[in-house]
Write an enzyme that holds these catalytic residues in place. Structure first.
Site, PDB file in Angstrom:
ATOM      1  N   LYS A 186     -35.068  44.421 -50.613  1.00 54.27           N
ATOM      2  CA  LYS A 186     -35.128  45.843 -50.259  1.00 54.27           C
ATOM      3  C   LYS A 186     -35.845  46.645 -51.348  1.00 54.27           C
ATOM      4  O   LYS A 186     -36.630  47.552 -51.063  1.00 54.27           O
ATOM      5  CB  LYS A 186     -33.713  46.392 -50.045  1.00 54.27           C
ATOM      6  CG  LYS A 186     -33.082  46.024 -48.727  1.00 54.27           C
ATOM      7  CD  LYS A 186     -33.676  46.836 -47.590  1.00 54.27           C
ATOM      8  CE  LYS A 186     -32.889  46.675 -46.314  1.00 54.27           C
ATOM      9  NZ  LYS A 186     -33.406  47.507 -45.208  1.00 54.27           N
ATOM     10  N   PRO A 212     -30.617  38.441 -53.569  1.00 51.16           N
ATOM     11  CA  PRO A 212     -31.882  38.491 -52.839  1.00 51.16           C
ATOM     12  C   PRO A 212     -31.976  39.633 -51.832  1.00 51.16           C
ATOM     13  O   PRO A 212     -33.066  40.168 -51.606  1.00 51.16           O
ATOM     14  CB  PRO A 212     -31.937  37.132 -52.142  1.00 51.16           C
ATOM     15  CG  PRO A 212     -31.161  36.230 -53.035  1.00 51.16           C
ATOM     16  CD  PRO A 212     -30.032  37.079 -53.550  1.00 51.16           C
ATOM     17  N   TYR A 213     -30.867  40.012 -51.208  1.00 55.43           N
ATOM     18  CA  TYR A 213     -30.885  41.135 -50.270  1.00 55.43           C
ATOM     19  C   TYR A 213     -31.343  42.405 -50.967  1.00 55.43           C
ATOM     20  O   TYR A 213     -32.281  43.084 -50.532  1.00 55.43           O
ATOM     21  CB  TYR A 213     -29.500  41.315 -49.656  1.00 55.43           C
ATOM     22  CG  TYR A 213     -29.348  42.580 -48.836  1.00 55.43           C
ATOM     23  CD1 TYR A 213     -30.225  42.864 -47.788  1.00 55.43           C
ATOM     24  CD2 TYR A 213     -28.330  43.487 -49.111  1.00 55.43           C
ATOM     25  CE1 TYR A 213     -30.080  44.021 -47.035  1.00 55.43           C
ATOM     26  CE2 TYR A 213     -28.181  44.641 -48.359  1.00 55.43           C
ATOM     27  CZ  TYR A 213     -29.053  44.900 -47.321  1.00 55.43           C
ATOM     28  OH  TYR A 213     -28.916  46.046 -46.580  1.00 55.43           O
ATOM     29  N   GLY A 214     -30.691  42.729 -52.089  1.00 55.77           N
ATOM     30  CA  GLY A 214     -31.061  43.931 -52.830  1.00 55.77           C
ATOM     31  C   GLY A 214     -32.462  43.846 -53.406  1.00 55.77           C
ATOM     32  O   GLY A 214     -33.207  44.831 -53.413  1.00 55.77           O
TER      33      GLY A 214
END
Length: 414
Positions: free
Chosen positions: A222, A217-219
């Site tokens: 972004k 989810p972080y990538g």
């Protein structure tokens, strides 16, 4: 009687109109966003808010100043953002830091305030980028020339446990900032992105043309923020530079700033922080997650970029951003180091024989990631200078040893 009736009705109507106007004005004033808490909001070493009367106050900087760039640094109280603010101030820019202190630390802002006490050089605004009215008010009251957008939650492991927070904090908040920039005519954006947008590429090293297929989810958040910026820029004259950087280490060589992660987030934090915690005795040992990756020693390989090199790349991006263009660069050393190699370097840098425990893989991680930085070298004349892993860790360790409680009150060693 008719004349008196008309006069009385006229007076009554006027009174009603005045009362209505005052009521509307009162409602508008009550609905204005609060940009900072009651005077003296600060954070303790463990990240809890507390009272402190020396918090920098909000002051308007509404006019452009000839020859001086006024830069908004979102997340400027954080590890990377505070180093960027320091560099901007050293380079004679005016800086406004906006941070909600959920991950940043007011202690870093106080350090900057002491270093640059001149009126108008630095201001801190306590605000949440998730509040569009607050963000719009900040832009309305300040004549920004550029925005460097760091503010974001940024732990891969945490993103897999709390994905909605990451999409709100990264993707939605970036949209709010971009809308405010468009509304107030701010034409330059440096977006702090991540190599996590690439996921786990089949081919190394990673170039800017490598397909973006994020796996956590972080990538993904972004990547969505990048897509929003790209789409908006197609019909805008904004100058944008997107920097996708790799694993950040190190600290200010003069010992003024460092990394002070929140204790409750240590499990999700950077490996350097975990190494230093183990070396300090804050934790009993270092936990290395994953020893069965398809790499020479079975542990993950990463490209470790010193924070000073990273900030230098941001400064060159700021100086070279061109109107009506979106440029994207990888910021890394171009060389990968395994987790086991990193741990050995940390042992040497700290002088402590850190105990290591090997565990199963962490969800969302990938085996090998390192950059091809040739594009940024050719176009911005940027090359990593702090490439000695042990030296970067030694400098960071020096700060950590003298700041065992982060930016909070010193801990009595006895």
């Amino acid at each position: 009687m008719d004349i008196n009736d008309r006069k009385q009705k006229s007076i009554l109507a006027g009174t009603v109109l005045l009362a209505s106007a005052l009521t509307i004005f009162g409602i508008v004033m009550l609905r204005q966003p609060t940009l900072y808490n009651s005077p003296g909001l600060s954070t303790s070493g463990n990240g809890e808010h507390k009272s402190n009367s020396s918090l920098p106050t909000l002051s308007r900087q509404e006019q452009h100043e000839a020859g001086v760039t006024h830069v908004l640094v979102t997340g400027g109280a954080g590890y990377i953002g505070s180093h960027a603010a320091l560099r901007l101030l050293k380079d004679s820019h005016r800086v406004t830091i906006v941070d909600n202190l959920s991950r940043g630390n007011i202690g870093a802002v106080k350090v900057l305030e002491k270093l640059f006490p001149e009126p108008g050089r630095l201001q801190f605004i306590y605000a949440d980028l998730g509040d569009p009215r607050a963000v719009n008010k900040i832009f309305a009251e300040n004549a920004f020339d550029a925005v460097i957008h760091f503010a974001a939650v940024a732990y891969v492991g945490e993103s897999t446990l709390d994905p909605l927070r990451y999409y709100h904090n990264i993707t939605s908040n970036t949209l709010v900032v971009l809308e405010a920039m468009a509304s107030h005519g701010v034409k330059k954006l440096i977006y702090s992105s991540t190599c996590a947008t690439y996921g786990e590429p089949k081919k190394m090293p990673i170039t800017e043309e490598t397909p973006q297929l994020p796996i956590n989810p972080y990538g993904k958040a972004k990547k969505m923020a990048e897509d929003i910026i790209q789409d908006f820029s197609k019909n805008s004259d904004m100058a944008v530079v997107i920097l996708r950087y790799f694993n950040v280490i190190g600290s200010d060589p003069e010992g003024r700033l460092g990394e002070a992660p929140r204790p409750e987030l240590r499990e999700h934090g950077r490996i350097s922080g975990a190494c230093f915690d183990a070396a300090s005795g804050i934790i009993t040992g270092l936990k290395v997650r994953g020893t069965d990756y398809n790499t020479p020693d079975g542990t993950c390989i990463r490209d470790y970029i010193d924070v000073n090199d990273l900030i230098d790349a941001h400064m060159k991006a700021l100086a070279n951003a061109e109107s009506q263009q979106v440029k994207t660069y990888n910021v890394g050393t171009g060389r990968g180091k395994s987790v086991k190699e990193f741990v050995e370097a940390c042992k040497i840098a700290t002088g402590v024989n850190i105990k290591v425990e090997y565990l199963d893989r962490r969800p969302g991680d990938y085996a090998e990631v390192y950059s091809d930085p040739s594009k940024i070298r050719q176009e911005l004349n940027w090359t990593a200078q702090y490439t000695d892993l042990r030296e970067s860790l030694r400098i960071a360790w020096t700060w950590q040893k003298s700041h065992r409680n982060g930016y909070g009150p010193p801990i009595d060693a006895h």
